[in-house]
Scaffold this motif. Sequence first.
Motif, PDB file in Angstrom:
ATOM      1  N   ALA A  59     -38.827   2.613  41.072  1.00  0.00           N
ATOM      2  CA  ALA A  59     -39.607   2.846  42.292  1.00  0.00           C
ATOM      3  C   ALA A  59     -39.814   1.538  43.046  1.00  0.00           C
ATOM      4  CB  ALA A  59     -40.946   3.484  41.942  1.00  0.00           C
ATOM      5  N   GLY A  60     -40.059   0.460  42.310  1.00  0.00           N
ATOM      6  CA  GLY A  60     -40.211  -0.838  42.959  1.00  0.00           C
ATOM      7  C   GLY A  60     -38.949  -1.273  43.675  1.00  0.00           C
ATOM      8  N   ALA A  61     -37.797  -1.012  43.054  1.00  0.00           N
ATOM      9  CA  ALA A  61     -36.521  -1.376  43.675  1.00  0.00           C
ATOM     10  C   ALA A  61     -36.236  -0.526  44.911  1.00  0.00           C
ATOM     11  CB  ALA A  61     -35.393  -1.222  42.657  1.00  0.00           C
ATOM     12  N   LEU A  62     -36.711   0.707  44.916  1.00  0.00           N
ATOM     13  CA  LEU A  62     -36.422   1.624  46.021  1.00  0.00           C
ATOM     14  C   LEU A  62     -37.332   1.431  47.226  1.00  0.00           C
ATOM     15  CD1 LEU A  62     -35.850   4.960  44.038  1.00  0.00           C
ATOM     16  CD2 LEU A  62     -34.107   3.557  45.165  1.00  0.00           C
ATOM     17  N   ARG A  63     -38.448   0.771  47.056  1.00  0.00           N
ATOM     18  CA  ARG A  63     -39.382   0.633  48.177  1.00  0.00           C
ATOM     19  C   ARG A  63     -38.727  -0.100  49.351  1.00  0.00           C
ATOM     20  NH1 ARG A  63     -43.236   0.281  43.850  1.00  0.00           N
ATOM     21  NH2 ARG A  63     -44.477   2.200  43.930  1.00  0.00           N
ATOM     22  N   GLY A  64     -38.964   0.394  50.542  1.00  0.00           N
ATOM     23  CA  GLY A  64     -38.378  -0.188  51.736  1.00  0.00           C
ATOM     24  C   GLY A  64     -37.047   0.424  52.125  1.00  0.00           C
TER      25      GLY A  64
END
Length: 295
Positions: A59-64
């Motif tokens: 989820a952190g990698a997907l943000r933005g």
Amino acid sequence: MRVMVIGATGVLGRPLVRRLLADGHEVSGLARGEARVAAVRATGAEPVTGSLFDVDSLAGALRGHEAVVNVATRIPDARHAMTLSGWAENDRVRIEGSRTLAAAVRQVGELGIVVQEGISFVYADGGDRELDEDAPLTLTGNIASSTVAHANVAELADEGRTAIRLRIGLLVSDDAMTTAMLAAARRGSPLIIGRRTDWTAPIHPDDAAAGAIAALRAPSGVYNLAADPVRKQELGEVMAAAAGVRRPRALPKWLANRLGLMSALARSQRVVSTRLTEATGWRPERPTSRLVTHI
């Protein structure tokens, strides 16, 4: 559009990144650790570290990002591909990876489009009938995990996101699997599994990548992604020429059906991609005769 590619360094991921960049998208590639950052960067994508098996990390990698295209696989080498256990890691990537992806997407409000790879080998033997996305499936062995991945991602469509599930045809290019088949053919192994008059749906990775990008503008659903289907004899002749052998040998269908994992490859699958073409205008650029020209 800012797009995350999962599986950016793979056979399909590399042309996918290249084409996305050429189309003007901002492209990130998931790197599963610092050791993979350089390989992801070499594709042209901006590396973002994260794990396909950890929801919070992913989820952190997907943000933005506005879209994610998951083409991650772990296809075994030719020797291990003959056993079900050889496909265990690939099944894990598809089943657990897609489950993690769906859960991670739910934490990222701005991410509206999810594209999940899959395979067209899941169709039942159709003889000479054209197989669209509503054709019957026969799920056996290592191909079943593809439909589980699709089911995991399909749930996102019910939650207001666009969920694209691709059934991709037989990838034929200079990839490791095709190269191994050609090398084996030089030693007398068959290039055709099943009847010479049966159908197959090959596609070059560049065309598959273009189709996956086109799918970003399609509505939620399942889409076949293959070039025009051809008789297995026709593809076999192209591959025989690339291998430098006079005539492609064939493994009889009755025998392939007794060899476990080979049975799916022995089916006649006249897969058509009309739905994707009608939704997006996509059409493959490479005819069968050019699929393996550069090997």
